[in-house]
Design a protein around this motif. Structure first.
Motif, mmCIF file in Angstrom:
data_model
loop_
_atom_site.group_PDB
_atom_site.id
_atom_site.type_symbol
_atom_site.label_atom_id
_atom_site.label_comp_id
_atom_site.label_asym_id
_atom_site.label_seq_id
_atom_site.Cartn_x
_atom_site.Cartn_y
_atom_site.Cartn_z
ATOM 1 N N GLY A 138 21.626 -85.428 -45.433
ATOM 2 C CA GLY A 138 21.438 -86.867 -45.285
ATOM 3 C C GLY A 138 22.259 -87.452 -44.152
ATOM 4 N N ASN A 195 19.444 -91.120 -49.641
ATOM 5 C CA ASN A 195 19.467 -91.698 -50.986
ATOM 6 C C ASN A 195 18.819 -93.088 -50.947
ATOM 7 N N TYR A 196 18.711 -93.704 -52.111
ATOM 8 C CA TYR A 196 18.023 -94.989 -52.238
ATOM 9 C C TYR A 196 18.624 -96.057 -51.330
ATOM 10 N N ASP A 197 19.949 -96.172 -51.301
ATOM 11 C CA ASP A 197 20.596 -97.187 -50.465
ATOM 12 C C ASP A 197 20.325 -96.948 -48.982
ATOM 13 N N SER A 198 20.314 -95.695 -48.567
ATOM 14 C CA SER A 198 20.045 -95.371 -47.164
ATOM 15 C C SER A 198 18.608 -95.709 -46.791
#
Length: 173
Positions: free
Chosen positions: A126, A154-157
């Protein structure tokens, strides 16, 4: 606009695309979603001029000019493992003559200052993807193509990526 006209791609006896025609509009975010192995990455390689193909790829300017102004972020995000993130950004952006402070500032939108000064060989999947996104932000290519862009994020990214795309293209996603 990019037009694929009578586009064909085969590997020996396996046909990936056969007499396919479609358009990719300008100033839009286009997302190709299909099962693994159906030819999404192959299509990108043909667009980038890395694979031979049949038919035509037509754009407003010459296809060679478009290819010289495009950036492809590949799924594996290849960088120099023994260089830091910031050093990689410096190497890959040397043609545009960006100020080092501006480069660091744009890089830090995606990675912390501490992480951007460590060797890329220590990065997670990531983090490598985020470094690629920082490079895309720095270079601001005429055409940006991202292969499997959400892999490793990830979700925030992904939310951050969506926001930056909206800001840069002034569109709603």
């Amino acid at each position: 606009m990019i037009i694929f006209k009578n586009f064909e791609k085969k590997y020996r006896s396996k046909t990936i695309f056969e007499n396919t025609s479609f358009e990719i509009p300008s100033n839009k975010i286009v997302f190709f979603m299909a099962p693994n192995g159906c030819g999404k990455t192959t299509l990108i390689k043909c667009l980038a001029g890395l694979e031979k193909y049949g038919g035509e790829i037509i754009c407003e300017e010459s296809i060679d000019k478009l290819r010289s102004e495009m950036l492809v972020i590949w799924d594996d995000s290849p960088f120099y493992d023994k260089l830091s993130g910031i050093d990689n950004l410096t190497v890959f952006s040397e043609k545009i003559k960006i100020d080092k402070n501006d480069l660091a500032s744009k890089g830090n939108k995606y990675l912390s200052d501490e992480k951007s000064h460590t060797k890329v060989g220590t990065y997670s999947y990531g983090q490598r993807k985020k470094l690629a996104l920082a490079l895309q932000d720095i270079l601001s290519p005429k055409l940006s193509v991202m292969d499997e862009i959400s892999n490793g994020l990830n979700y925030d990214s992904i939310k951050q990526l969506k926001k930056r795309l909206q800001e840069s293209l002034k569109v709603n996603i």
